[in-house]
Write a protein that holds these residues in place. Structure first.
Motif, PDB file in Angstrom:
ATOM      1  N   HIS A  47       0.833  -1.204   0.000  1.00  0.00           N
ATOM      2  CA  HIS A  47       0.000   0.000   0.000  1.00  0.00           C
ATOM      3  C   HIS A  47       0.869   1.255   0.000  1.00  0.00           C
ATOM      4  O   HIS A  47       0.554   2.242  -0.668  1.00  0.00           O
ATOM      5  CB  HIS A  47      -0.946   0.005   1.206  1.00  0.00           C
ATOM      6  N   LEU A  48       1.976   1.181   0.733  1.00  0.00           N
ATOM      7  CA  LEU A  48       2.883   2.330   0.757  1.00  0.00           C
ATOM      8  C   LEU A  48       3.546   2.530  -0.601  1.00  0.00           C
ATOM      9  O   LEU A  48       3.701   3.645  -1.081  1.00  0.00           O
ATOM     10  CB  LEU A  48       3.947   2.145   1.847  1.00  0.00           C
ATOM     11  N   ARG A  49       3.955   1.409  -1.232  1.00  0.00           N
ATOM     12  CA  ARG A  49       4.530   1.500  -2.582  1.00  0.00           C
ATOM     13  C   ARG A  49       3.545   2.163  -3.533  1.00  0.00           C
ATOM     14  O   ARG A  49       3.913   2.988  -4.364  1.00  0.00           O
ATOM     15  CB  ARG A  49       4.837   0.101  -3.131  1.00  0.00           C
ATOM     16  N   GLU A  50       2.280   1.736  -3.386  1.00  0.00           N
ATOM     17  CA  GLU A  50       1.255   2.275  -4.266  1.00  0.00           C
ATOM     18  C   GLU A  50       1.134   3.788  -4.089  1.00  0.00           C
ATOM     19  O   GLU A  50       1.065   4.544  -5.063  1.00  0.00           O
ATOM     20  CB  GLU A  50      -0.078   1.600  -3.953  1.00  0.00           C
ATOM     21  N   ARG A  51       1.112   4.212  -2.817  1.00  0.00           N
ATOM     22  CA  ARG A  51       0.988   5.641  -2.562  1.00  0.00           C
ATOM     23  C   ARG A  51       2.207   6.402  -3.045  1.00  0.00           C
ATOM     24  O   ARG A  51       2.083   7.505  -3.590  1.00  0.00           O
ATOM     25  CB  ARG A  51       0.778   5.885  -1.068  1.00  0.00           C
ATOM     26  N   LEU A  52       3.379   5.793  -2.853  1.00  0.00           N
ATOM     27  CA  LEU A  52       4.614   6.413  -3.328  1.00  0.00           C
ATOM     28  C   LEU A  52       4.567   6.589  -4.840  1.00  0.00           C
ATOM     29  O   LEU A  52       4.932   7.637  -5.373  1.00  0.00           O
ATOM     30  CB  LEU A  52       5.810   5.547  -2.936  1.00  0.00           C
ATOM     31  N   GLN A  53       4.108   5.538  -5.510  1.00  0.00           N
ATOM     32  CA  GLN A  53       4.050   5.611  -6.961  1.00  0.00           C
ATOM     33  C   GLN A  53       3.066   6.690  -7.427  1.00  0.00           C
ATOM     34  O   GLN A  53       3.349   7.436  -8.353  1.00  0.00           O
ATOM     35  CB  GLN A  53       3.649   4.260  -7.543  1.00  0.00           C
ATOM     36  N   ARG A  79       9.397   0.750 -11.989  1.00  0.00           N
ATOM     37  CA  ARG A  79       8.351  -0.211 -12.299  1.00  0.00           C
ATOM     38  C   ARG A  79       8.736  -1.611 -11.832  1.00  0.00           C
ATOM     39  O   ARG A  79       7.904  -2.386 -11.389  1.00  0.00           O
ATOM     40  CB  ARG A  79       8.058  -0.202 -13.807  1.00  0.00           C
ATOM     41  N   ALA A  80      10.032  -1.950 -11.906  1.00  0.00           N
ATOM     42  CA  ALA A  80      10.503  -3.263 -11.463  1.00  0.00           C
ATOM     43  C   ALA A  80      10.288  -3.413  -9.965  1.00  0.00           C
ATOM     44  O   ALA A  80       9.868  -4.457  -9.485  1.00  0.00           O
ATOM     45  CB  ALA A  80      11.973  -3.431 -11.814  1.00  0.00           C
ATOM     46  N   VAL A  81      10.579  -2.366  -9.205  1.00  0.00           N
ATOM     47  CA  VAL A  81      10.405  -2.407  -7.755  1.00  0.00           C
ATOM     48  C   VAL A  81       8.938  -2.590  -7.400  1.00  0.00           C
ATOM     49  O   VAL A  81       8.571  -3.392  -6.547  1.00  0.00           O
ATOM     50  CB  VAL A  81      10.953  -1.106  -7.113  1.00  0.00           C
ATOM     51  N   VAL A  82       8.077  -1.856  -8.072  1.00  0.00           N
ATOM     52  CA  VAL A  82       6.641  -1.986  -7.823  1.00  0.00           C
ATOM     53  C   VAL A  82       6.179  -3.388  -8.177  1.00  0.00           C
ATOM     54  O   VAL A  82       5.380  -3.988  -7.484  1.00  0.00           O
ATOM     55  CB  VAL A  82       5.863  -0.915  -8.623  1.00  0.00           C
ATOM     56  N   GLY A  83       6.720  -3.952  -9.262  1.00  0.00           N
ATOM     57  CA  GLY A  83       6.351  -5.293  -9.701  1.00  0.00           C
ATOM     58  C   GLY A  83       6.668  -6.358  -8.666  1.00  0.00           C
ATOM     59  O   GLY A  83       5.920  -7.300  -8.474  1.00  0.00           O
ATOM     60  N   ASP A 112     -13.316 -15.705  -4.150  1.00  0.00           N
ATOM     61  CA  ASP A 112     -12.696 -14.482  -4.647  1.00  0.00           C
ATOM     62  C   ASP A 112     -13.340 -13.233  -4.059  1.00  0.00           C
ATOM     63  O   ASP A 112     -14.524 -13.206  -3.759  1.00  0.00           O
ATOM     64  CB  ASP A 112     -12.812 -14.427  -6.177  1.00  0.00           C
ATOM     65  N   CYS A 113     -12.485 -12.195  -3.895  1.00  0.00           N
ATOM     66  CA  CYS A 113     -12.978 -10.919  -3.386  1.00  0.00           C
ATOM     67  C   CYS A 113     -12.830  -9.878  -4.500  1.00  0.00           C
ATOM     68  O   CYS A 113     -11.756  -9.710  -5.072  1.00  0.00           O
ATOM     69  CB  CYS A 113     -12.166 -10.505  -2.160  1.00  0.00           C
ATOM     70  N   LEU A 114     -13.922  -9.207  -4.814  1.00  0.00           N
ATOM     71  CA  LEU A 114     -13.915  -8.246  -5.922  1.00  0.00           C
ATOM     72  C   LEU A 114     -12.976  -7.072  -5.643  1.00  0.00           C
ATOM     73  O   LEU A 114     -12.315  -6.564  -6.541  1.00  0.00           O
ATOM     74  CB  LEU A 114     -15.325  -7.735  -6.182  1.00  0.00           C
ATOM     75  N   PHE A 115     -12.910  -6.661  -4.377  1.00  0.00           N
ATOM     76  CA  PHE A 115     -12.029  -5.545  -4.012  1.00  0.00           C
ATOM     77  C   PHE A 115     -10.564  -5.924  -4.236  1.00  0.00           C
ATOM     78  O   PHE A 115      -9.783  -5.144  -4.774  1.00  0.00           O
ATOM     79  CB  PHE A 115     -12.250  -5.132  -2.560  1.00  0.00           C
ATOM     80  N   CYS A 116     -10.234  -7.147  -3.797  1.00  0.00           N
ATOM     81  CA  CYS A 116      -8.862  -7.638  -3.981  1.00  0.00           C
ATOM     82  C   CYS A 116      -8.520  -7.720  -5.463  1.00  0.00           C
ATOM     83  O   CYS A 116      -7.449  -7.280  -5.890  1.00  0.00           O
ATOM     84  CB  CYS A 116      -8.705  -9.030  -3.377  1.00  0.00           C
ATOM     85  N   LEU A 117      -9.425  -8.290  -6.244  1.00  0.00           N
ATOM     86  CA  LEU A 117      -9.167  -8.466  -7.672  1.00  0.00           C
ATOM     87  C   LEU A 117      -9.004  -7.111  -8.362  1.00  0.00           C
ATOM     88  O   LEU A 117      -8.129  -6.932  -9.203  1.00  0.00           O
ATOM     89  CB  LEU A 117     -10.306  -9.265  -8.323  1.00  0.00           C
ATOM     90  N   ALA A 118      -9.844  -6.162  -7.963  1.00  0.00           N
ATOM     91  CA  ALA A 118      -9.730  -4.818  -8.529  1.00  0.00           C
ATOM     92  C   ALA A 118      -8.376  -4.213  -8.183  1.00  0.00           C
ATOM     93  O   ALA A 118      -7.711  -3.599  -9.021  1.00  0.00           O
ATOM     94  CB  ALA A 118     -10.855  -3.928  -8.005  1.00  0.00           C
ATOM     95  N   PHE A 119      -7.957  -4.440  -6.934  1.00  0.00           N
ATOM     96  CA  PHE A 119      -6.677  -3.917  -6.480  1.00  0.00           C
ATOM     97  C   PHE A 119      -5.527  -4.540  -7.273  1.00  0.00           C
ATOM     98  O   PHE A 119      -4.617  -3.848  -7.747  1.00  0.00           O
ATOM     99  CB  PHE A 119      -6.512  -4.203  -4.992  1.00  0.00           C
ATOM    100  N   ASN A 121      -5.675  -5.927 -10.275  1.00  0.00           N
ATOM    101  CA  ASN A 121      -5.738  -5.485 -11.670  1.00  0.00           C
ATOM    102  C   ASN A 121      -5.131  -4.093 -11.845  1.00  0.00           C
ATOM    103  O   ASN A 121      -4.473  -3.817 -12.833  1.00  0.00           O
ATOM    104  CB  ASN A 121      -7.189  -5.456 -12.169  1.00  0.00           C
ATOM    105  N   LYS A 122      -5.373  -3.254 -10.833  1.00  0.00           N
ATOM    106  CA  LYS A 122      -4.857  -1.906 -10.878  1.00  0.00           C
ATOM    107  C   LYS A 122      -3.326  -1.903 -10.832  1.00  0.00           C
ATOM    108  O   LYS A 122      -2.681  -1.095 -11.462  1.00  0.00           O
ATOM    109  CB  LYS A 122      -5.422  -1.118  -9.691  1.00  0.00           C
ATOM    110  N   GLN A 123      -2.781  -2.878 -10.036  1.00  0.00           N
ATOM    111  CA  GLN A 123      -1.325  -2.953  -9.865  1.00  0.00           C
ATOM    112  C   GLN A 123      -0.633  -3.524 -11.091  1.00  0.00           C
ATOM    113  O   GLN A 123       0.447  -3.130 -11.440  1.00  0.00           O
ATOM    114  CB  GLN A 123      -0.986  -3.858  -8.662  1.00  0.00           C
ATOM    115  N   GLY A 124      -1.255  -4.544 -11.715  1.00  0.00           N
ATOM    116  CA  GLY A 124      -0.557  -5.354 -12.712  1.00  0.00           C
ATOM    117  C   GLY A 124      -0.363  -4.737 -14.062  1.00  0.00           C
ATOM    118  O   GLY A 124      -0.596  -3.645 -14.390  1.00  0.00           O
TER     119      GLY A 124
END
Ligand SMILES: [Zn+2]
Length: 124
Positions: A47-53, A79-83, A112-119, A121-124
């Motif tokens: 979550h912190l990586r996401e906010r940093l990005q 992008r590699a670090v986030v990956g 499956d959790c829709l929130f998790c999957l959305a999260f 998908n957003k990352q990938g």
């Protein structure tokens, strides 16, 4: 060895095994706590990586408006670090934990959790 001494030996061994059994229980609990802590740290880290990005993307947009900079190399590295964090999260999800903000770190019980999957998908 007479019968009485044998019985005494067995009682001693029984006591030792009981102690070991208890120790194993304590270690198992400590291990579970560590696993839980590790999992929460992984999630928090992502979550912190996401906010940093997000922050960096915002900054870049600002910079781009000022000058058309040449930072393709830096972007690639970031992008590699986030990956890497993404892989950790995807694995956590596969192991059955929530990685979404909504259920943060709890065990997934309803598939499956829709929130998790959305999260994800957003990352990938
Ligand atoms: Zn979730």
């Amino acid at each position: 060895m007479n019968k009485q001494s044998m019985f005494h030996q067995l009682a001693l061994i029984e006591e030792k095994v009981g102690g070991l059994y208890e120790e194993i229980g304590h270690l198992k609990n400590a291990m579970l706590e560590l696993m839980e802590e590790n999992k929460n740290l992984l999630i928090e880290n992502q979550h912190l990586r996401e906010r940093l990005q997000q922050r960096e993307t915002e900054l870049e947009k600002k910079e781009k408006r000022q000058s058309s900079g040449v930072k393709a190399k830096k972007d690639k590295k970031k992008r590699a670090v986030v990956g890497e964090g993404y892989d950790n999260l995807a694995r956590l999800y596969q192991e059955g934990f929530h990685i979404c903000n909504v259920h943060y770190g709890s065990l997934r019980t309803d598939g499956d959790c829709l929130f998790c999957l959305a999260f994800l998908n957003k990352q990938g």
